[in-house]
Design a protein around this motif. Structure first.
Motif, mmCIF file in Angstrom:
data_model
loop_
_atom_site.group_PDB
_atom_site.id
_atom_site.type_symbol
_atom_site.label_atom_id
_atom_site.label_comp_id
_atom_site.label_asym_id
_atom_site.label_seq_id
_atom_site.Cartn_x
_atom_site.Cartn_y
_atom_site.Cartn_z
ATOM 1 N N ILE A 4 4.353 7.248 -9.691
ATOM 2 C CA ILE A 4 3.885 6.979 -11.059
ATOM 3 C C ILE A 4 4.922 7.130 -12.072
ATOM 4 O O ILE A 4 5.134 6.243 -12.706
ATOM 5 C CB ILE A 4 2.353 7.437 -11.034
ATOM 6 C CG1 ILE A 4 1.519 6.920 -9.858
ATOM 7 C CG2 ILE A 4 1.963 7.164 -12.688
ATOM 8 C CD1 ILE A 4 0.173 7.540 -10.064
ATOM 9 N N HIS A 5 5.402 8.411 -12.146
ATOM 10 C CA HIS A 5 6.225 8.605 -13.318
ATOM 11 C C HIS A 5 7.456 7.976 -13.114
ATOM 12 O O HIS A 5 8.116 7.765 -14.164
ATOM 13 C CB HIS A 5 6.360 10.304 -13.290
ATOM 14 C CG HIS A 5 5.219 10.945 -13.603
ATOM 15 N ND1 HIS A 5 4.754 10.879 -14.967
ATOM 16 C CD2 HIS A 5 4.085 11.900 -13.299
ATOM 17 C CE1 HIS A 5 3.823 11.645 -15.497
ATOM 18 N NE2 HIS A 5 3.447 12.462 -14.020
ATOM 19 N N SER A 6 7.862 7.668 -12.017
ATOM 20 C CA SER A 6 9.208 6.934 -11.833
ATOM 21 C C SER A 6 9.026 5.407 -12.225
ATOM 22 O O SER A 6 10.125 4.696 -12.481
ATOM 23 C CB SER A 6 9.542 7.068 -10.473
ATOM 24 O OG SER A 6 10.756 6.261 -10.352
ATOM 25 N N THR A 7 7.639 4.880 -12.234
ATOM 26 C CA THR A 7 7.494 3.566 -12.300
ATOM 27 C C THR A 7 6.935 3.028 -13.685
ATOM 28 O O THR A 7 7.520 2.175 -14.311
ATOM 29 C CB THR A 7 6.716 3.182 -11.148
ATOM 30 O OG1 THR A 7 7.127 3.251 -9.948
ATOM 31 C CG2 THR A 7 6.222 1.531 -11.246
ATOM 32 N N VAL A 8 5.932 3.921 -14.212
ATOM 33 C CA VAL A 8 5.293 3.482 -15.524
ATOM 34 C C VAL A 8 6.136 4.057 -16.442
ATOM 35 O O VAL A 8 6.451 5.138 -16.769
ATOM 36 C CB VAL A 8 3.917 4.209 -15.547
ATOM 37 C CG1 VAL A 8 3.451 3.950 -16.811
ATOM 38 C CG2 VAL A 8 3.095 3.780 -14.323
ATOM 39 N N PRO A 9 6.442 2.746 -17.508
ATOM 40 C CA PRO A 9 7.428 3.295 -18.769
ATOM 41 C C PRO A 9 6.751 4.307 -19.600
ATOM 42 O O PRO A 9 5.475 4.484 -19.697
ATOM 43 C CB PRO A 9 7.629 1.919 -19.445
ATOM 44 C CG PRO A 9 7.298 0.918 -18.384
ATOM 45 C CD PRO A 9 6.197 1.521 -17.399
ATOM 46 N N PRO A 20 7.038 10.050 1.993
ATOM 47 C CA PRO A 20 6.454 9.695 0.707
ATOM 48 C C PRO A 20 7.890 9.682 -0.263
ATOM 49 O O PRO A 20 7.902 8.938 -1.450
ATOM 50 C CB PRO A 20 5.504 10.669 0.446
ATOM 51 C CG PRO A 20 4.984 11.236 1.564
ATOM 52 C CD PRO A 20 6.041 11.254 2.686
ATOM 53 N N GLY A 21 8.797 10.515 0.116
ATOM 54 C CA GLY A 21 10.143 10.458 -0.764
ATOM 55 C C GLY A 21 10.920 9.585 -0.499
ATOM 56 O O GLY A 21 12.053 9.325 -1.468
ATOM 57 N N ALA A 22 10.858 8.746 0.498
ATOM 58 C CA ALA A 22 11.720 7.649 0.744
ATOM 59 C C ALA A 22 11.898 6.765 -0.392
ATOM 60 O O ALA A 22 10.840 6.420 -1.199
ATOM 61 C CB ALA A 22 11.472 7.190 2.196
ATOM 62 N N SER A 23 12.783 5.926 -0.495
ATOM 63 C CA SER A 23 13.215 5.114 -1.525
ATOM 64 C C SER A 23 12.381 3.805 -1.490
ATOM 65 O O SER A 23 11.778 3.004 -2.531
ATOM 66 C CB SER A 23 14.611 4.619 -1.630
ATOM 67 O OG SER A 23 14.878 3.984 -0.335
ATOM 68 N N ASN A 79 8.217 -0.076 -3.612
ATOM 69 C CA ASN A 79 7.051 -0.708 -3.389
ATOM 70 C C ASN A 79 6.119 -0.435 -4.639
ATOM 71 O O ASN A 79 5.533 -1.397 -5.128
ATOM 72 C CB ASN A 79 6.424 -0.120 -2.329
ATOM 73 C CG ASN A 79 6.858 -0.846 -1.120
ATOM 74 O OD1 ASN A 79 7.715 -1.702 -0.784
ATOM 75 N ND2 ASN A 79 6.246 -0.371 0.068
ATOM 76 N N ALA A 80 6.188 0.839 -5.250
ATOM 77 C CA ALA A 80 5.464 0.988 -6.446
ATOM 78 C C ALA A 80 5.891 0.119 -7.537
ATOM 79 O O ALA A 80 5.286 -0.457 -8.518
ATOM 80 C CB ALA A 80 5.427 2.488 -6.757
ATOM 81 N N ALA A 81 7.371 -0.060 -7.652
ATOM 82 C CA ALA A 81 7.790 -0.724 -8.919
ATOM 83 C C ALA A 81 7.308 -2.335 -8.819
ATOM 84 O O ALA A 81 7.208 -2.958 -9.602
ATOM 85 C CB ALA A 81 9.299 -0.549 -8.846
ATOM 86 N N ALA A 82 7.353 -2.776 -7.430
ATOM 87 C CA ALA A 82 7.072 -4.174 -7.290
ATOM 88 C C ALA A 82 5.525 -4.343 -7.381
ATOM 89 O O ALA A 82 5.156 -5.499 -8.143
ATOM 90 C CB ALA A 82 7.184 -4.472 -5.825
ATOM 91 N N VAL A 108 0.730 -1.142 -0.116
ATOM 92 C CA VAL A 108 -0.104 -0.074 0.000
ATOM 93 C C VAL A 108 0.978 1.197 0.122
ATOM 94 O O VAL A 108 2.098 1.459 0.850
ATOM 95 C CB VAL A 108 -1.070 -0.253 1.225
ATOM 96 C CG1 VAL A 108 -1.834 1.366 1.267
ATOM 97 C CG2 VAL A 108 -1.670 -1.301 1.148
ATOM 98 N N GLY A 109 0.645 2.350 -0.713
ATOM 99 C CA GLY A 109 1.332 3.369 -0.865
ATOM 100 C C GLY A 109 1.040 4.315 0.250
ATOM 101 O O GLY A 109 -0.012 4.504 1.077
ATOM 102 N N PRO A 110 2.036 5.437 0.173
ATOM 103 C CA PRO A 110 1.981 6.414 1.392
ATOM 104 C C PRO A 110 0.502 7.331 1.518
ATOM 105 O O PRO A 110 0.006 7.787 2.570
ATOM 106 C CB PRO A 110 2.961 7.129 1.362
ATOM 107 C CG PRO A 110 3.536 7.057 -0.284
ATOM 108 C CD PRO A 110 3.155 5.877 -0.540
ATOM 109 N N VAL A 111 -0.058 7.729 0.010
ATOM 110 C CA VAL A 111 -1.152 8.543 0.148
ATOM 111 C C VAL A 111 -2.280 7.847 0.719
ATOM 112 O O VAL A 111 -3.010 8.223 1.622
ATOM 113 C CB VAL A 111 -1.635 8.720 -1.386
ATOM 114 C CG1 VAL A 111 -2.786 9.700 -1.304
ATOM 115 C CG2 VAL A 111 -0.422 9.527 -2.012
ATOM 116 N N LYS A 112 -2.459 6.591 0.470
ATOM 117 C CA LYS A 112 -3.787 5.658 1.077
ATOM 118 C C LYS A 112 -3.532 5.421 2.682
ATOM 119 O O LYS A 112 -4.265 5.462 3.454
ATOM 120 C CB LYS A 112 -3.731 4.326 0.428
ATOM 121 C CG LYS A 112 -5.164 3.579 0.788
ATOM 122 C CD LYS A 112 -5.178 2.222 -0.068
ATOM 123 C CE LYS A 112 -6.537 1.715 0.017
ATOM 124 N NZ LYS A 112 -6.762 0.669 -0.743
#
Length: 217
Positions: free
Chosen positions: A207-212, A162-165, A170-173, A137-141
């Motif tokens: 999202i921008h860092s994860t989605v190609p 939220p800026g932590a690696s 987690n988003a990438a996974a 689960v992401g930090p916003v939720k």
């Protein structure tokens, strides 16, 4: 029935802790609190057989002969809840209030739990962030969930960065688990992936860092 002295004359108290002449006084005169502190306390947490699950301060009262008091019953319930997992103060208040008609008694028990460090919003927040993060689960939720459980923004900020690696990882996974290596062929495909991550609680940086980017070939 107990006797207290008031201005030189004995005033009988009913077993509920209220003057028989003043039944119905407000919660500030509860036998469980005096000036914000609990007066009638017993730390025994053993419940008696046949005790109703729902407590009512007008019908279930402190008993003589070493029997368990209302306070002990509600305190025992709180300790049992906390032995299973950490709770926020709001969660414990809601759960105990569902079993006890006396809000004053519930607050007295919460005071006791806080004083003895059985109950801690700090510890709950740290545990909750870690647990939910491990579930993808992401930090916003997570922030929204903590706010709904009565945790203050300032405390959330201490444990949720939220800026932590870890959140990018987690988003990438989560993205790989859902879409694997499928190509992003158009804007609709990119939007679908972005919405998925957003629904999991990740922000636009994640999202921008994860989605190609869209494959232009």
């Amino acid at each position: 029935m107990r006797i207290i002295k008031k201005s030189g004359e004995a005033v009988p108290l009913s077993v509920s802790g209220q003057s028989s002449e003043k039944a119905g006084t407000d919660a500030a005169k509860s036998p469980y609190r005096k000036g914000g502190k609990r007066v009638n306390s017993s730390k025994s947490t053993n419940s008696q057989g046949g005790q109703h699950d729902r407590l009512n301060q007008n019908s279930t009262t402190t008993k003589q002969g070493g029997e368990t008091s209302d306070f002990s019953l509600v305190l025992g319930k709180g300790i049992r809840l906390l032995s299973m997992r950490e709770h926020s103060v709001k969660e414990i208040r809601n759960k105990l209030s569902a079993k006890c008609d006396s809000l004053d008694l519930v607050e007295a028990v919460i005071d006791e739990l806080l004083e003895n460090n059985y109950l801690s919003n700090d510890r709950f927040t740290e545990s909750y962030v870690r647990s939910r993060g491990n579930r993808g689960v992401g930090p916003v939720k997570i922030r929204a969930e903590l706010l709904s459980k009565g945790v203050e923004d300032q405390l959330i900020d201490q444990y949720l960065k939220p800026g932590a690696s870890i959140w990018f990882d987690n988003a990438a996974a989560q993205y790989k688990k859902k879409f694997d290596t499928s190509e992003v062929i158009d804007y609709a495909a990119w939007t679908k992936r972005a919405r998925f991550l957003q629904g999991r609680g990740f922000n636009m940086d994640h999202i921008h860092s994860t989605v190609p980017p869209i494959d232009s070939d």
